[in-house]
Design a protein around this motif. Structure first.
Motif, mmCIF file in Angstrom:
data_model
loop_
_atom_site.group_PDB
_atom_site.id
_atom_site.type_symbol
_atom_site.label_atom_id
_atom_site.label_comp_id
_atom_site.label_asym_id
_atom_site.label_seq_id
_atom_site.Cartn_x
_atom_site.Cartn_y
_atom_site.Cartn_z
ATOM 1 N N GLN A 1 0.834 -1.203 0.000
ATOM 2 C CA GLN A 1 0.000 0.000 0.000
ATOM 3 C C GLN A 1 0.877 1.265 0.000
ATOM 4 O O GLN A 1 0.439 2.337 0.414
ATOM 5 N N ASN B 1 -6.029 9.543 3.687
ATOM 6 C CA ASN B 1 -5.867 8.216 3.077
ATOM 7 C C ASN B 1 -6.185 7.065 4.038
ATOM 8 O O ASN B 1 -6.120 5.898 3.639
ATOM 9 N N HIS C 1 1.745 3.310 -2.148
ATOM 10 C CA HIS C 1 1.246 4.470 -2.893
ATOM 11 C C HIS C 1 0.324 5.344 -2.038
ATOM 12 O O HIS C 1 0.074 6.504 -2.384
ATOM 13 N N LEU C 2 -0.173 4.794 -0.927
ATOM 14 C CA LEU C 2 -1.042 5.560 -0.025
ATOM 15 C C LEU C 2 -0.283 6.163 1.156
ATOM 16 O O LEU C 2 -0.865 6.909 1.948
#
Length: 779
Positions: free
Chosen positions: A432, A454, A434-435
């Motif tokens: 994860q 997020n 990218h978050l």
């Protein structure tokens, strides 16, 4: 009481080879050895050399620092160059116990080659302001001090932009770390990280402090005449960091921890590290067990950064020789730990309230956030929740005052993650990325920051990912017990056998004991107090646990639970056996409880209900006597003795009653005297005796009797076989050497003692264990 785990499992009963049991007894001749044998065999230690190195660090062959290859060579060459040029070197550490001890190891180790506070300095980030790893502001500070070389410890592998920044300012960087490596090698002078090795390599699981130690070891080898202090002086620091960190204690990790504990337990007497000795006094520990670190020294070191942010003085606490100064630093550490306990309790209460609003049946990873939670204790609470709920747990602080990114003004959440059940949490978080703003860690513990906006999508994504993984692998939440024991078996002998497995940790967990059909008395709560006697909101429940095996109860504790959590009736308990150095007694530490019901046994081997327990004081029901079950009336000395009975009962479809009385407690030397007396009697009367008659008269089995007859022969008796009988006569002047006679008698006494132990074991072994053995061996 809610069931926290989907099921409880018990390791199957295994047949242990006799040579394996003898090897353990050779290492610890004062112990029976059967508990340790079963545990070690379960854990895959089945080769003589492997077992010897596990039990005795002196028989283990550690790996050389050269195993790190050219990276280690480059690091040593650059340090030698800095020494020759008189360059200023900075150690960049970390603020947890592994990072603090790693900094202390380099501070003392490199301090043998560089003048401290003139050529050698250390920098530890502030936990509350800077987080883990290198940062540009700290690098600027080092440049202002004239630094030319940074040596990291327990950090740095993924700080690519910060490394580029340092190089742009003319600094070289040597990374020593154990966290997950980036895909490409960072542009550093050298990177020493065991994650670059094969997973089966004995150095693969080294923690940050152990990697730092290996660098110092290599430098000691390169400059053998320069150091004034022995390299072994660092081992107690290595043990503290290794055990306090979540790494697998196998290979060189176990070896270094064993040697380090041996040195640590001398501190209260030698006080070569007055700060460490004072910490042991404050936590009422002796330093002879890994739990003295994991529940004593480690949490206290970690508490400083969790509460104050700045943990630099902990290096002085561990390394200074100023006794008064160390006492003051230790007092400050103790105060921080007291505050940490209180905060941890408050946050746990708030997390529990939030959990009540979650549907845990559809939750694979617990993700919770709050703007009031102090980030410093979130890892500890996450670990507690993960253990209690059987699920990976991520707790986040969204405090806007401390989590604002300076450059963009972006609101960030900072937190910690902890895993259970061998689930690789690092990979879950990494997927994860990218978050996230940043993250780091290893499979069982991670730290992360992400934009507050997020959090919701991150929670949904990581839950979906783990659900998919569990569906493919078939894994679920489970709690495994290593041994089924009764209350009668708890105590010193069992504790000493379990201690042979220490140091325990990841990959070699503390043995978990299942106590079935037990109940609790004298249940009471206690608030834990700090060193000044002030009460803290930190709870444990004390009790005595009972079952039908003994008329006495056994003391125990259940941390972070109220007495109302303890079931009123019969229950099953999974616990660890411990020694309370403060109260000077053995006790169990409960891991989990559940009300006892026969249906719960479905997760264990199905009981062989055709086996009955008629051993005293259990009565023989008159109704069953009329059915004439088979009865085992002589106490066995091995499982093989019971096998014919199991087979006969199954073949004839009869019930089998275990009905033998307790074995006699005649000393082995008395048995030997009886045997010699019988030999003299047979010689004098010219009579014969059968093997069966001798066994019954002496109360021993076939193997000890054969060794006894051999000893008689060496002593000067002639033993002649006559069909099923034997004849014994005395041959004056035919005795062997005194040493031969002594050795033969010792072998006989050892065999009798071993057999007596097994008979004592079978007189008390739980019926459920006998039933499981019958099913396992007759399936």
């Amino acid at each position: 009481m809610p069931e926290k785990f989907l099921n409880w499992q018990v390791q199957p009963t295994l047949n242990i080879p006799e040579w394996f049991l003898r090897a353990i007894r050779h290492h610890s001749p004062e112990l029976p050895g059967h508990y340790a044998a079963r545990l070690l065999w379960q854990r895959g230690l089945r080769e003589p050399e492997q077992l010897a190195g596990f039990l005795d660090p002196q028989q283990y062959q550690p790996a050389s620092p050269c195993e790190f290859g050219q990276e280690m060579q480059w690091a040593v060459e650059r340090l030698q160059q800095a020494r020759d040029r008189g360059e200023i070197v900075a150690i960049w550490g970390d603020f947890d116990a592994d990072g603090i001890t790693a900094t202390a190891v380099l501070w003392e180790g490199l301090g043998q080659f560089f003048t401290r506070q003139r050529q050698l300095f250390y920098y530890i980030p502030n936990r509350l302001r800077e987080s883990h790893g290198l940062n540009c502001q700290g690098i600027d500070t080092l440049v202002e001090q004239g630094c030319r070389l940074i040596v990291t410890c327990d950090t740095g592998s993924t700080n690519l932009s910060e490394i580029d920044y340092a190089q742009g300012l003319g600094l070289d960087v040597i990374v020593t770390d154990h966290h997950t490596l980036p895909p490409a090698r960072p542009p550093v002078t050298a990177i020493i990280n065991p994650r670059s090795l094969d997973p089966d390599h004995p150095l693969f699981n080294l923690s940050g402090v152990a990697v730092a130690y290996k660098l110092v070891e290599a430098l000691y080898s390169a400059l053998p005449d320069a150091a004034q202090q022995p390299l072994a002086n660092l081992l107690d620091l290595v043990a503290i960091g290794l055990i306090a960190d979540l790494v697998q204690l196998s290979g060189d990790c176990r070896y270094l921890a064993q040697l380090g504990i041996q040195r640590l337990q001398q501190q209260l007497a030698t006080r070569t590290r007055p700060g460490v000795a004072r910490l042991l006094e404050l936590c009422k520990k002796n330093g002879d067990r890994p739990t003295d670190i994991s529940f004593g020294i480690g949490p206290r070191i970690n508490a400083v950064s969790r509460i104050q942010g700045d943990a630099r003085f902990c290096v002085e606490l561990l390394t200074s020789q100023d006794v008064n100064y160390c006492r003051q630093l230790a007092a400050d550490t103790e105060a921080a730990n007291a505050r940490r306990k209180s905060l941890q309790r408050d946050v746990l209460r708030q997390v529990t309230a939030k959990l009540s609003q979650l549907d845990l049946s559809t939750t694979s990873v617990i993700v919770l956030a709050d703007d009031q939670w102090p980030a410093g204790v979130l890892g500890l609470v996450a670990g507690q929740v993960a253990h209690e709920q059987g699920r990976p747990t991520i707790l986040l602080s969204t405090d806007p005052l401390h989590n604002l990114e300076q450059d963009s003004g972006l609101a960030l959440a900072r937190g910690s993650a902890r895993s259970v059940n061998q689930i690789d949490l690092y990979l879950l978080v990494k997927d994860q990325a990218h978050l996230l703003h940043r993250f780091g860690g290893h499979p069982f513990a991670a730290g992360l920051t992400l934009p507050v906006e997020n959090i919701a999508v991150f929670s949904e994504a990581i839950n979906r990912q783990l659900r998919q993984l569990l569906a493919v692998s078939g894994k679920g939440s489970e709690l495994k017990a290593d041994l089924i024991v009764t209350v009668a078996e708890l105590g010193k002998n069992l504790f000493q056998e379990l201690k042979l497995l220490e140091p325990c940790g990841m990959g070699n967990p503390v043995p978990k004991l299942l106590i079935q059909n037990c109940w609790f008395k004298n249940v009471k709560n206690e608030n834990i107090k700090d060193s000044r006697g002030q009460k803290l909101r930190y709870i444990k429940t004390e009790f005595k646990v009972w079952d039908g095996s003994t008329p006495a109860g056994f003391p125990g504790v259940w941390w972070e639970h109220h007495k109302e959590d303890v079931p009123q009736g019969r229950c099953d308990a999974i616990a660890e056996l411990d020694y309370n150095t403060y109260k000077k007694h053995y006790e169990v530490r409960v891991i989990a409880l559940r009300p006892w019901e026969e249906t719960y046994l479905n997760s264990l081997p199905a009981p062989a209900d055709w086996i009955l327990d008629w051993r005293p004081p259990n009565p023989m029901p008159s109704s069953l006597l009329q059915t004439r079950p088979l009865q085992v009336s002589q106490c066995p000395s091995s499982w093989n003795d019971l096998q014919p009975w199991f087979r006969q009962a199954l073949q004839t479809t009869q019930k089998l009653a275990i009905a033998y009385p307790p074995p006699s407690s005649v000393e082995p030397t008395q048995v030997w005297e009886q045997l010699v007396g019988i030999a003299k009697y047979l010689d004098r009367t010219e009579r014969t005796a059968t093997y069966r008659q001798l066994q019954e008269k002496l109360g021993i089995g076939e193997q000890p009797l054969r060794l006894g007859i051999k000893a008689l022969a060496i002593l000067g008796f002639e033993v002649t076989s006559l069909n099923q009988a034997i004849e014994i006569t005395r041959n004056a002047g035919q005795a062997g050497l005194d040493s031969e006679v002594f050795l033969a008698i010792e072998r006989f006494l050892a065999a009798v003692q071993e057999e007596q132990f097994y008979r004592q074991y079978f007189s008390q072994v739980p019926l459920t264990t006998i039933q499981a053995a019958a099913l396992e061996n007759n399936a």
